[in-house]
Design a protein around this motif. Sequence first.
Motif, PDB file in Angstrom:
ATOM      1  N   CYS A   9      66.474   3.133  86.511  1.00 57.89           N
ATOM      2  CA  CYS A   9      67.368   4.223  86.926  1.00 57.89           C
ATOM      3  C   CYS A   9      68.028   4.813  85.688  1.00 57.89           C
ATOM      4  O   CYS A   9      69.225   5.051  85.646  1.00 57.89           O
ATOM      5  CB  CYS A   9      68.393   3.701  87.926  1.00 57.89           C
ATOM      6  N   VAL A  12      64.818   9.103  82.474  1.00 65.31           N
ATOM      7  CA  VAL A  12      63.593   9.654  83.073  1.00 65.31           C
ATOM      8  C   VAL A  12      63.625   9.469  84.593  1.00 65.31           C
ATOM      9  O   VAL A  12      63.310  10.394  85.362  1.00 65.31           O
ATOM     10  CB  VAL A  12      62.339   8.963  82.466  1.00 65.31           C
ATOM     11  N   ARG A  35      67.884  -2.714  87.317  1.00 62.97           N
ATOM     12  CA  ARG A  35      68.672  -3.870  86.882  1.00 62.97           C
ATOM     13  C   ARG A  35      70.133  -3.694  87.271  1.00 62.97           C
ATOM     14  O   ARG A  35      70.775  -4.595  87.778  1.00 62.97           O
ATOM     15  CB  ARG A  35      68.517  -3.996  85.366  1.00 62.97           C
ATOM     16  N   THR A  36      70.676  -2.481  87.029  1.00 62.25           N
ATOM     17  CA  THR A  36      72.083  -2.234  87.332  1.00 62.25           C
ATOM     18  C   THR A  36      72.165  -1.402  88.617  1.00 62.25           C
ATOM     19  O   THR A  36      71.910  -0.203  88.606  1.00 62.25           O
ATOM     20  CB  THR A  36      72.740  -1.458  86.170  1.00 62.25           C
ATOM     21  N   LYS A  39      74.154   2.067  89.173  1.00 61.75           N
ATOM     22  CA  LYS A  39      73.578   3.356  88.757  1.00 61.75           C
ATOM     23  C   LYS A  39      72.733   3.944  89.902  1.00 61.75           C
ATOM     24  O   LYS A  39      72.743   5.147  90.143  1.00 61.75           O
ATOM     25  CB  LYS A  39      72.692   3.188  87.523  1.00 61.75           C
ATOM     26  N   ALA A  62      62.928  -6.597  86.886  1.00 65.38           N
ATOM     27  CA  ALA A  62      61.496  -6.270  86.876  1.00 65.38           C
ATOM     28  C   ALA A  62      60.692  -7.163  85.934  1.00 65.38           C
ATOM     29  O   ALA A  62      59.476  -7.025  85.832  1.00 65.38           O
ATOM     30  CB  ALA A  62      61.296  -4.798  86.527  1.00 65.38           C
ATOM     31  N   THR A 106      54.635   5.665  82.916  1.00 62.36           N
ATOM     32  CA  THR A 106      54.657   6.762  81.933  1.00 62.36           C
ATOM     33  C   THR A 106      54.477   6.270  80.500  1.00 62.36           C
ATOM     34  O   THR A 106      54.518   7.065  79.569  1.00 62.36           O
ATOM     35  CB  THR A 106      56.004   7.523  81.967  1.00 62.36           C
ATOM     36  N   ASP A 143      53.944  13.150  77.233  1.00 62.86           N
ATOM     37  CA  ASP A 143      52.962  12.689  76.244  1.00 62.86           C
ATOM     38  C   ASP A 143      53.130  11.196  76.034  1.00 62.86           C
ATOM     39  O   ASP A 143      54.006  10.824  75.275  1.00 62.86           O
ATOM     40  CB  ASP A 143      53.054  13.485  74.938  1.00 62.86           C
ATOM     41  N   ASN A 184      65.551   6.484  75.240  1.00 63.67           N
ATOM     42  CA  ASN A 184      65.903   5.113  74.889  1.00 63.67           C
ATOM     43  C   ASN A 184      65.766   4.852  73.378  1.00 63.67           C
ATOM     44  O   ASN A 184      64.682   4.873  72.828  1.00 63.67           O
ATOM     45  CB  ASN A 184      64.983   4.180  75.681  1.00 63.67           C
TER      46      ASN A 184
HETATM   47  P1  NDP Z   1      66.289   4.286  79.890  1.00 64.82           P
HETATM   48  O1  NDP Z   1      66.645   3.188  78.954  1.00 64.82           O
HETATM   49  O2  NDP Z   1      67.192   5.447  80.063  1.00 64.82           O
HETATM   50  O3  NDP Z   1      66.035   3.658  81.349  1.00 64.82           O
HETATM   51  C1  NDP Z   1      65.362   2.466  81.576  1.00 64.82           C
HETATM   52  C2  NDP Z   1      65.791   1.938  82.933  1.00 64.82           C
HETATM   53  O4  NDP Z   1      65.048   0.746  83.211  1.00 64.82           O
HETATM   54  C3  NDP Z   1      67.281   1.554  82.992  1.00 64.82           C
HETATM   55  O5  NDP Z   1      67.814   1.989  84.221  1.00 64.82           O
HETATM   56  C4  NDP Z   1      67.246   0.048  82.900  1.00 64.82           C
HETATM   57  O6  NDP Z   1      68.284  -0.611  83.572  1.00 64.82           O
HETATM   58  C5  NDP Z   1      65.955  -0.264  83.626  1.00 64.82           C
HETATM   59  N1  NDP Z   1      65.460  -1.581  83.254  1.00 64.82           N
HETATM   60  C6  NDP Z   1      65.237  -2.058  81.991  1.00 64.82           C
HETATM   61  N2  NDP Z   1      64.814  -3.315  82.048  1.00 64.82           N
HETATM   62  C7  NDP Z   1      64.762  -3.653  83.365  1.00 64.82           C
HETATM   63  C8  NDP Z   1      64.409  -4.819  84.060  1.00 64.82           C
HETATM   64  N3  NDP Z   1      64.009  -5.935  83.432  1.00 64.82           N
HETATM   65  N4  NDP Z   1      64.475  -4.805  85.413  1.00 64.82           N
HETATM   66  C9  NDP Z   1      64.874  -3.702  86.079  1.00 64.82           C
HETATM   67  N5  NDP Z   1      65.223  -2.564  85.466  1.00 64.82           N
HETATM   68  C10 NDP Z   1      65.163  -2.533  84.134  1.00 64.82           C
HETATM   69  O7  NDP Z   1      64.823   4.769  79.453  1.00 64.82           O
HETATM   70  P2  NDP Z   1      64.147   6.205  79.721  1.00 64.82           P
HETATM   71  O8  NDP Z   1      64.485   6.655  81.084  1.00 64.82           O
HETATM   72  O9  NDP Z   1      64.404   7.068  78.558  1.00 64.82           O
HETATM   73  O10 NDP Z   1      62.590   5.805  79.660  1.00 64.82           O
HETATM   74  C11 NDP Z   1      61.931   5.243  80.782  1.00 64.82           C
HETATM   75  C12 NDP Z   1      60.451   5.068  80.471  1.00 64.82           C
HETATM   76  O11 NDP Z   1      59.861   6.335  80.208  1.00 64.82           O
HETATM   77  C13 NDP Z   1      60.171   4.209  79.228  1.00 64.82           C
HETATM   78  O12 NDP Z   1      59.075   3.378  79.511  1.00 64.82           O
HETATM   79  C14 NDP Z   1      59.784   5.226  78.175  1.00 64.82           C
HETATM   80  O13 NDP Z   1      58.911   4.683  77.216  1.00 64.82           O
HETATM   81  C15 NDP Z   1      59.072   6.254  79.048  1.00 64.82           C
HETATM   82  N6  NDP Z   1      58.990   7.590  78.421  1.00 64.82           N
HETATM   83  C16 NDP Z   1      57.784   8.240  78.489  1.00 64.82           C
HETATM   84  C17 NDP Z   1      57.642   9.493  77.930  1.00 64.82           C
HETATM   85  C18 NDP Z   1      56.363  10.232  78.099  1.00 64.82           C
HETATM   86  O14 NDP Z   1      56.328  11.426  77.816  1.00 64.82           O
HETATM   87  N7  NDP Z   1      55.285   9.630  78.551  1.00 64.82           N
HETATM   88  C19 NDP Z   1      58.756  10.152  77.231  1.00 64.82           C
HETATM   89  C20 NDP Z   1      60.007   9.443  77.318  1.00 64.82           C
HETATM   90  C21 NDP Z   1      60.092   8.187  77.863  1.00 64.82           C
HETATM   91  P3  NDP Z   1      69.837  -0.563  83.068  1.00 64.82           P
HETATM   92  O15 NDP Z   1      70.359   0.665  83.694  1.00 64.82           O
HETATM   93  O16 NDP Z   1      70.429  -1.806  83.577  1.00 64.82           O
HETATM   94  O17 NDP Z   1      69.789  -0.483  81.553  1.00 64.82           O
END
Ligand code: NDP
Length: 400
Positions: A9, A12, A35-36, A39, A62, A106, A143, A184
């Motif tokens: 959450c 993206v 995780r949280t 949110k 996850a 993604t 991308d 991130n």
């Molecule tokens: P963020 O850090 O903003 O969000 C990640 C989310 O995942 C957070 O809500 C986090 O929880 C949650 N999370 C992390 N670990 C766990 C876990 N073990 N269990 C459950 N939830 C978990 O990242 P982004 O939104 O920026 O990126 C998300 C994905 O998109 C990434 O994989 C990134 O690589 C990919 N991406 C792909 C792009 C593309 O063009 N293909 C471009 C940009 C990003 P919490 O809120 O607790 O931290």
Amino acid sequence: MGKCMIIGCGGVASVAIHKCCQNSEVFEGIMIASRTKSKCDALKEKLQPTTKTVIETAQVNADNVDELIALIKSYKPDVVLNLALPYQDLTIMDACLATKTHYVDTANYEPLDTAKFEYKWQWAYREKFEQAGITALLGSGFDPGVTGVFSAYAMKHQFDEINYIDILDCNGGDHGYPFATNFNPEINIREVSAKGSYIEDGKWVETEPMEIKRVYNFKGVGEKDMYLLHHEELESLALNIKGIKRIRFFMTFGQSYLTHLKCLEDVGMTSIEPIMYEGKEIVPLQFLKAVLPDPASLGPRTVGKTNIGCIFRGKKDGKDKNYYLYNICDHQECYREVGSQAISYTTGVPAMIGAMMIMTGTWKKPGVYNIEEFDPDPFMEALNKWGLPWEEDFNPTLVD
Ligand code: NDP
């Protein structure tokens, strides 16, 4: 039409969730599991009054396959959309296999302790997904994601063979901070501080980080410095697009960003090797993430546009041909629509579209596939409809 479970959450996911809620004919129900949980609840509170999509929320770790299986079994989604971090790809794929649920992500799997982008771990699931009769759609962001769809579209409609692809990712946005990352920070810094590489004649050619620089004049943005990076879609596109001789990826960076990054690297702050600090083990890069601005907070401050696309060179009817497909996206317009800047927007929209392609059965084949292995036409149409219209140029300036 169906139900989708969205894991994560963050930046993206928030955009993808807004887009699912705009598309309630397809997304009748979504579960936001992260995780949280607070949110997820906050987003539900904001969006539920605006949409027919029924939103549920849950807490999940996850990294834990059993927890994921239990949650998937209780919600019974048609598709799981993984928008957590690349470290969670394999546990979520395992849970999808155990429950026979389609999977979309993604970003490719990366082990926590090595910054290395490779598809081998996820491609190893091909047979298992095929046998289970479910689809894993890999890399449905921009991308990788739209760049793969653009490549499949160029191959289908414009070329007999594509020999050269240059993927150009330009962010002309300005958030006003001396240093911040647009998504991130841990993932972003791992990506840009790694060695660069590209594929030529079927082989990887490695470069030092930021060794290859070019200047390009981007429509909607203007002239920018861009640097050759390793990027995950190079690996799959080199295999899936007919006739490839060379494929490269460039991303723009401003001088202030690079100077800060160099300094942080020189003092060891970008290292992913754990160190002991006051009796506790910490990873310098994770500590850095904690002190940097949260990417989600950049939305209201960021002005300017992104321009991301692919320049193709190849042959059609025996003649040389050049073709450029790209999207221009405005940070402030994205913020007004969904409360996020364009980097999250350009990833979250294709993530929703990828899940839609699978949910509606538009894309249907059991196994593990990269996005360019599907028919690009319905996805291209959906990009225009859902906020990422594309433009084409038949006489683009080439990158030397
Ligand atoms: P963020 O850090 O903003 O969000 C990640 C989310 O995942 C957070 O809500 C986090 O929880 C949650 N999370 C992390 N670990 C766990 C876990 N073990 N269990 C459950 N939830 C978990 O990242 P982004 O939104 O920026 O990126 C998300 C994905 O998109 C990434 O994989 C990134 O690589 C990919 N991406 C792909 C792009 C593309 O063009 N293909 C471009 C940009 C990003 P919490 O809120 O607790 O931290």
